[in-house]
Design a protein around this motif. Structure first.
Motif, PDB file in Angstrom:
ATOM      1  N   ASN A  21       0.211  -3.319  19.787  1.00 57.53           N
ATOM      2  CA  ASN A  21       0.540  -4.955  19.316  1.00 57.53           C
ATOM      3  C   ASN A  21      -0.397  -5.538  19.978  1.00 57.53           C
ATOM      4  OD1 ASN A  21       2.236  -6.695  18.350  1.00 57.53           O
ATOM      5  ND2 ASN A  21       3.245  -7.181  20.274  1.00 57.53           N
ATOM      6  N   ARG A 393       5.534   6.088  24.086  1.00 55.04           N
ATOM      7  CA  ARG A 393       6.242   4.670  23.219  1.00 55.04           C
ATOM      8  C   ARG A 393       6.846   3.752  24.316  1.00 55.04           C
ATOM      9  NH1 ARG A 393       6.493   4.930  17.619  1.00 55.04           N
ATOM     10  NH2 ARG A 393       6.105   6.870  16.806  1.00 55.04           N
ATOM     11  N   GLU A 394       7.411   4.227  25.331  1.00 54.51           N
ATOM     12  CA  GLU A 394       8.163   3.433  26.411  1.00 54.51           C
ATOM     13  C   GLU A 394       7.286   2.894  26.928  1.00 54.51           C
ATOM     14  OE1 GLU A 394      11.501   4.351  29.990  1.00 54.51           O
ATOM     15  OE2 GLU A 394       9.846   5.419  29.497  1.00 54.51           O
ATOM     16  N   PHE A 551      17.238  -6.460  26.454  1.00 54.61           N
ATOM     17  CA  PHE A 551      16.307  -6.177  25.533  1.00 54.61           C
ATOM     18  C   PHE A 551      15.593  -5.014  25.940  1.00 54.61           C
ATOM     19  CE2 PHE A 551      12.714  -5.608  22.618  1.00 54.61           C
ATOM     20  CZ  PHE A 551      13.452  -5.305  21.585  1.00 54.61           C
ATOM     21  N   THR A 552      15.711  -3.654  25.259  1.00 54.99           N
ATOM     22  CA  THR A 552      15.280  -2.295  25.703  1.00 54.99           C
ATOM     23  C   THR A 552      14.265  -1.693  24.868  1.00 54.99           C
ATOM     24  OG1 THR A 552      16.867  -1.098  25.474  1.00 54.99           O
ATOM     25  CG2 THR A 552      16.876  -1.995  27.454  1.00 54.99           C
ATOM     26  N   ASN A 553      13.899  -2.666  23.654  1.00 51.66           N
ATOM     27  CA  ASN A 553      13.294  -1.864  22.540  1.00 51.66           C
ATOM     28  C   ASN A 553      13.519  -0.683  21.981  1.00 51.66           C
ATOM     29  OD1 ASN A 553      11.302  -2.278  20.617  1.00 51.66           O
ATOM     30  ND2 ASN A 553       9.793  -1.108  21.775  1.00 51.66           N
TER      31      ASN A 553
END
Length: 976
Positions: A21, A393-394, A551-553
C-alpha cells in the motif's frame, strides 16, 4: 516541493507497490551515487535508516566496533554518548544500530515528526562526522584496551565489544551458526566474524580501525531508506543539503565477493567449551550445510523457507523423524539463512555424538532421495506456504515497526543489486507462483539441485571440549604476562597512565552547552492522556466472552483463557510441560504431524502461554491463567474453535516415545536459552525468592521449570515413570480445561464477532465436566541466593526484591527511574566503566524490582554498584532539561504504537488485572510530573527492594568463587 523537482537526485524507478500500500521510489544521488529507496504511505510510524556495505577482511570486529563508536559523539553533537542522550529523551519507536556479516545499518523510527527529524539528524551526523578521529579513547572504551590499575597489577583487556563478543562466543548455538557460514564461504567476507572474535579483537589497531571508517562510511557506499507518512521531498532535500552534497563521489570497492563452489563436500570440526564436570557424550552438534544459489532468486528465497518447514522444522517432518528415531540428536531442526548473498540451508542434530556423523549424513540423503522419488507431502508444503503467506499479509512484528522490518529485508537484495530493493518485500505474486508449484515437482527439483547433487556443502561437527574457556583464559593471561614482562618501565607506566586517563575521560561530565545541542522535545509535545483500553464483557449461556472491537483487516485474534486456581503449586511445571506438548502429540483425529500442518493451513498459528495478572487494587493478589491463542482469517474462525477443542480434549498423552522426543528437544533448547538470556533467567529466579508471581513464572519458564524438565527426562525413560507423567497430564487437562475456568477473548470487529457466542458455547460444552479432586494454588517462597555456573566467559548478575511488601505503592515516576538508571547511573558504572555490554532495572506494579547486568566481565563490582544506587538517588542533582529527557524516554516506552493484536492484549491485561482507567491516568500524570525531588524520594523504593537482598548470578566458576559468600547455593546451570 515534489521529489521530481529535486535536482540533486535522479529517479531510477517510480511505481506503486500494492502489496505494501505504498508509492515506491528508487533514486540515486547525482553527486555521490548514494542509493535511496522510499516507501511513501499513510503509516504514522515513520522509519529512516542509513546502511553501508562493510565487508571485514579479518575477525577483529572492526565493523562492529565502528558501529558502537560512531554513536559516541560527532561534529554537531560533540558529547560522549549522543545515542544514550537520544534514548533518554526521544519518542522513538526504534533506535539502534546493527552489524551484519556484510553490512552495518543505522535505523530509527518515530511517530512524532519533530522527533523523527531530530533522530535522523543525529544519526547522519554520527556516521559521516564521528568524533573517533579526535580521540582514541572512544575506540578503547567501546572496542578494546589494555588495563592496569597500577604497575603491580596484572595486565588485562577490557572493552564493551570485547565483552559483548565473549558473551556471544559463550553460546554454542551462536558459535555453530558462525562456523556454518565460515565453513561454506571461507574465501569471502562470510569467512570472518564481523562482530569480532575475542581471540582476535585485541589485534585491531586504532589506525586500521580509522581506515575502515574512511573507506566504507562514505555516501558513495551508502543505502538510505525512508518509510511512512512524511514529506519525502523535504527529507531528501535536507539530507542532500546538509550531508550528501558535502562529499564528492568516491569509488568504493565494497562488493561482496561470491564464493566459488566446492568441487566436493567438505568436513569441518570445531570445538566449543563445556565444564570439566560435563559429559562429552551426547554433546556434539552435527550439521549438514548447503549453499543455496543466490538471494536474488526471489522464488527460491521463499521456496526454501517452505522446504525448511516440510522437510525438517515441522513436528513429524521426515528428516526430523528419521534422525530422532535413530537416536541421532535430542533436538533436530533446520535453519534457512537467506539474509546473505549466498543463502544457507542447514540440518542440525543437537546433543548427538561425533561417531554418528556418517549415519547422520546417510540418513539425511536417504530421506531426501525418498522425498524426491515419492514426492513431498503436499499438505506439508501447503502448510509451510500458508504460514509464511499469513505472516507476510499480517505484517505484525509486535513492538517493531513494520516499516523497520521491510527496511531491513530489502537489504537481502538491494545490497547485491542496486536496482532490486523490492523483490522480497513485494511477495504476493511469488506466493501465487509457489502455490501453483505445489502440485508439480518444483520443490523436488530444488532438493536434487541444492541438497543432493550440490557439491558446495559441508558437514560441520561442533564438538565439546572440557575446560576450553579456562584453557583460553589461561593462555591469554600467560600471553599478557609475557607481554607485560617484555615492556619497559616507561611502557608499563604508560599503560597505567592511559588506564587512569580513560577512566577520567569516562567520568568527566559533558559540557552542559554541548548537551543542549542534542535536540529535545518539549513537555507540551507529549500526550497527557493515557491510552484507553478497549473491552466489553459479554456472556452467552454462562460462557464469559471478552470482546475488543478493533479493526484487524480480516484477522481474528482469539484467546482461550483458563484460570489455574484449581491446581497445586507442585503442578506448575507440569502445566508448563502441558503447554509444550499440546499440539505436538497425536489426538483422536490427527497424527501430530497432520495436526501441525492442519493448524498452519487453517490458521496463522496456535500457541500456548501461562500468564500471571496482578490485581491492580491489591498487589498481593494475582491470577494465573493457561492461555491458548489463535490468529486466523475470519473465514476460518470456526476451524480455529474446532482445532483448539481437538487439542485440549483429545490429545493422547500415553505415547511414551513421543513424550521422550518432546522432552529431549525442550531440554536441549532450554539449556541453551537459559544461559544465552542469562539476564532474564537470573532476574526471574532472584525475584522468585520473595515474589509469589515471579515464583510462578520461574516454575513455568525459568530455572524451576528446567529442573523439573531434567527430572522428567529421566523419569520418562521407564515405563512406570512414563505412565505417571501421562496420567499427570490427563489429570491436569481435566482440572484446567473446564467450562467454569473459561474466558473467551476475541479481538476483531462487531461483524467478525457474529459467530463467536454460539461457537464459544459449543466449545465450552465440549470441555471436561467430570468430577475431579481440585487443588489450591498457594505459593510459598524461599530466599535461596543461588549462583549457576556455566562454561561461558561472562556474568549475568541480578539483585532483586519487592518494595510493595514494605508498604510502598506504585508511582508512575518509577518508569522515569527505569530510564534514568538504565542510561545514567547503571550505564555509567556498569557499562562505561565496567565494560559490561548491558545493564537494566525494573520496577513492577506489584513491587517486584531488580537490577541486572548482561554479558558482564565483573560480578562483585556490579553488586557494589547496585549497593550504592540509593545513595546516588538521595543526592541526585539535575536540571529541568535532564529530568525532561528522562520523562520523554519513559513516555516513549509507554506509548509504543500497538498492533491490532497488541491492542487486544492490552485490553485483556487490563480486564484480568481489574485495572481502572483513572489509576492508569494517575500513574501517567505522576510520570509527567516527575521532578528532581521525586527522583530523590524514589531512593526509598530502591532501599526497600534491596533490603530483601535476593541475589542470583549466572556466570563463570572463578568469578562466582571470588564472591562465594554471597550465595547459599552454587551449582551448574545445566547439570551433567
Amino acid at each position: 516541493m515534489r521529489i521530481e523537482d529535486l535536482d540533486a537526485y535522479e529517479i531510477v524507478e517510480k511505481r506503486r507497490i500494492e502489496d505494501l500500500n505504498s508509492e515506491s521510489y528508487l533514486l540515486s544521488h547525482k553527486k555521490t551515487k548514494a542509493r535511496i529507496a522510499l516507501l511513501s504511505n499513510d503509516e504514522e510510524n515513520k522509519v529512516f535508516s542509513i546502511g553501508f556495505r562493510t565487508p571485514p577482511k579479518d575477525s577483529t570486529g572492526v565493523a562492529h566496533i565502528i558501529e558502537h563508536t560512531v554513536l559516541c559523539g560527532s561534529r554537531e553533537f560533540p558529547i560522549k554518548d549522543p545515542f544514550v542522550e537520544l534514548v533518554k529523551g526521544s519518542l522513538n519507536t526504534f533506535l539502534n544500530a546493527m552489524t551484519y556479516p556484510d553490512k552495518t545499518v543505522y535505523p530509527i523510527a518515530s511517530c512524532n515528526d519533530a522527533d523523527f527529524q531530530n533522530l535522523m539528524h543525529v544519526y547522519l551526523d554520527a556516521v559521516f562526522y564521528p568524533n573517533i578521529y579526535k580521540t582514541d579513547k572512544i575506540f578503547k572504551q567501546e572496542g578494546w584496551h589494555y588495563e592496569m590499575e597500577d604497575e603491580s597489577s596484572d595486565l588485562t583487556i577490557n572493552g564493551v565489544v570485547y565483552n559483548e563478543m565473549k558473551g556471544a562466543f559463550s553460546s554454542a548455538d551462536d558459535v555453530l551458526s558462525r562456523e556454518i557460514q565460515n565453513s561454506l564461504y571461507p574465501d569471502t567476507t562470510y569467512g570472518f566474524e564481523s562482530g569480532g572474535d575475542p581471540d582476535h579483537i585485541y589485534e585491531l589497531t586504532y589506525e586500521d580501525y580509522l581506515d575502515f571508517h574512511r573507506k566504507y562510511y562514505h555516501p558513495s557506499n551508502s543505502y538510505i531508506y525512508l518509510y511512512g507518512n512524511m514529506d519525502m521531498a523535504e527529507k531528501l532535500d535536507y539530507i542532500d543539503k546538509n550531508y550528501l552534497s558535502k562529499f564528492d563521489y568516491l569509488e568504493v570497492d565494497s562488493e561482496i565477493a561470491t564464493q566459488e563452489g566446492f568441487t566436493s563436500p567438505k568436513e569441518v570440526r570445531k570445538p566449543y567449551s563445556i565444564l570439566e564436570s560435563d559429559s562429552e557424550l551426547k554433546n556434539t552438534y552435527l550439521s549438514y550445510n548447503c549453499s543455496i544459489g543466490s538471494t536474488l532468486d526471489r522464488k527460491t528465497y521463499i521456496a526454501f523457507d517452505i522446504l525448511d518447514y516440510a522437510l525438517c522444522s515441522a513436528p513429524g517432518a521426515p528428516i526430523k523423524k528419521a534422525l530422532i528415531d535413530k537416536g541421532i540428536g535430542q533436538d533436530v531442526y533446520s535453519e534457512y539463512d537467506n539474509g546473505i548473498k549466498q543463502p544457507v540451508f542447514s540440518i542440525i542434530a543437537k546433543n548427538a555424538d561425533s561417531f554418528q556423523k556418517d549415519e547422520f549424513v546417510k540418513t539425511i540423503v536417504e530421506v531426501l532421495e525418498k522425498q524426491v522419488k515419492e514426492g513431498i507431502d503436499k499438505k506439508a508444503l501447503m502448510a509451510g506456504l500458508s504460514y509464511d503467506e499469513f505472516k507476510y499479509r499480517e505484517a505484525d512484528f509486535g513492538r517493531f515497526p513494520k516499516g523497520l522490518l521491510y527496511g531491513l529485508q530489502i537489504y537481502d537484495s538491494w545490497l547485491y543489486d542496486d536496482k532490486l530493493p523490492w523483490i522480497h518485500v513485494e511477495a504476493n505474486n511469488t506466493f501465487a507462483e509457489l502455490k501453483k508449484e505445489v502440485d508439480g515437482d518444483y520443490f523436488e527439483k530444488l532438493i536434487v539441485k541444492y541438497l543432493l547433487d550440490n557439491t558446495h556443502k559441508t558437514v560441520l561437527l561442533l564438538e565439546p571440549e572440557k575446560g576450553l574457556t579456562e584453557k583460553k583464559d589461561a593462555e591469554l593471561a600467560d600471553k599478557l604476562a609475557v607481554y607485560k614482562a617484555s615492556l619497559s618501565k616507561d611502557e608499563i607506566k604508560k599503560i597505567v597512565r592511559e588506564t587512569k586517563e580513560l577512566k577520567e575521560y569516562q567520568e568527566t561530565p559533558d559540557d552542559p552547552e554541548d548537551l543542549k545541542k542534542i535536540p529535545l522535545l518539549k513537555l507540551s509535545d507529549l500526550k497527557k492522556e493515557a491510552e484507553q483500553f478497549k473491552f466489553e464483557e459479554r456472556e452467552m449461556d454462562g460462557v464469559k466472552i471478552l470482546f475488543h472491537d478493533i479493526f484487524t483487516n480480516g484477522i481474528d485474534y482469539l484467546t482461550f483463557v483458563f484460570d489455574l486456581k484449581n491446581i497445586d503449586a507442585e503442578d506448575l511445571p507440569y502445566a508448563a510441560v502441558l503447554k509444550k506438548v499440546l499440539g505436538m502429540m497425536d489426538t483422536k483425529h490427527y497424527t501430530y504431524g497432520d495436526l501441525y500442518n492442519e493448524i498452519n493451513i487453517r490458521t496463522g498459528g496456535i500457541s500456548g502461554s501461562i500468564s500471571t495478572y496482578t490485581d491492580s487494587s491489591d498487589v498481593k493478589k494475582f491470577e494465573t491463567a493457561f492461555e491458548i491463542s489463535v490468529k486466523v482469517l475470519h473465514d476460518n474462525l470456526l476451524y480455529a474453535f474446532e482445532l483448539v477443542k481437538e487439542i485440549l480434549t483429545c490429545t493422547k498423552f500415553d505415547d511414551t516415545k513421543r513424550l521422550k522426543e518432546i522432552f529431549g528437544e525442550q531440554y536441549a533448547r532450554l539449556s541453551s536459552d537459559l544461559s544465552s538470556a542469562g539476564h532474564q533467567t537470573a532476574a526471574l529466579r532472584a525475584m522468585s525468592y520473595v515474589s509469589p508471581a515471579a515464583f510462578v513464572s520461574d516454575q513455568v519458564s525459568g530455572i524451576g521449570y528446567f529442573r523439573t524438565l531434567e527430572e522428567l527426562s529421566k523419569k520418562v525413560e521407564t515405563d512406570e515413570g512414563a505412565k505417571e507423567i501421562s496420567e499427570h497430564l490427563y489429570r491436569l487437562c481435566r482440572l484446567i480445561f473446564r467450562p467454569e475456568n473459561l474466558l473467551v477473548d476475541i479481538t476483531g470487529t462487531e461483524k467478525e464477532y457474529e459467530n463467536v457466542p454460539n461457537e464459544s458455547v459449543k466449545f465450552a460444552k465440549a470441555l471436561f465436566t467430570d468430577e475431579c479432586q481440585k487443588g489450591n494454588l498457594e505459593i510459598t517462597t524461599t530466599k535461596k541466593n543461588e549462583a549457576f555456573v556455566t562454561a561461558g566467559q561472562v556474568q549475568y548478575v541480578c539483585r532483586a526484591g519487592n518494595y510493595a511488601d514494605k508498604g510502598l505503592k506504585y508511582n508512575g515516576a518509577l518508569r522515569v527511574l527505569k530510564v534514568m538508571m538504565g542510561y545514567d547511573y547503571l550505564w555509567r558504572n556498569i557499562r562505561v566503566l565496567g565494560g559490561a555490554y548491558g545493564c537494566m532495572s525494573s520496577y513492577a506494579k506489584n513491587g517486584d524490582s531488580a537490577f541486572v547486568t548482561y554479558r558482564d566481565p565483573n560480578l562483585q563490582n556490579s553488586i557494589d554498584v547496585f549497593e550504592k544506587a540509593s545513595d546516588y538517588l538521595r543526592n541526585f542533582e539535575a536540571d529541568d532539561r535532564v529530568i525532561l529527557q528522562y520523562i520523554i524516554g519513559a513516555i516513549s516506552d509507554l506509548d509504543t504504537p500497538k498492533t491490532p493484536s497488541g491492542k487486544g492484549t492490552y485490553g485483556l491485561t487490563a480486564y484480568m488485572c481489574h485495572a481502572k482507567m483513572e489509576n492508569i491516568q494517575k500513574n501517567r500524570e505522576e510520570l509527567l510530573g516527575t521532578t528532581k525531588e521525586t527522583i530523590r524520594s524514589l531512593a526509598a523504593y530502591v532501599d526497600a527492594f534491596m533490603e530483601d537482598n535476593c541475589v542470583c548470578v549466572i556466570g563463570t566458576a572463578d568469578k562466582i568463587e571470588e564472591s562465594r559468600s554471597l550465595f547459599n547455593v552454587v551449582e551448574q546451570l545445566v547439570k551433567a
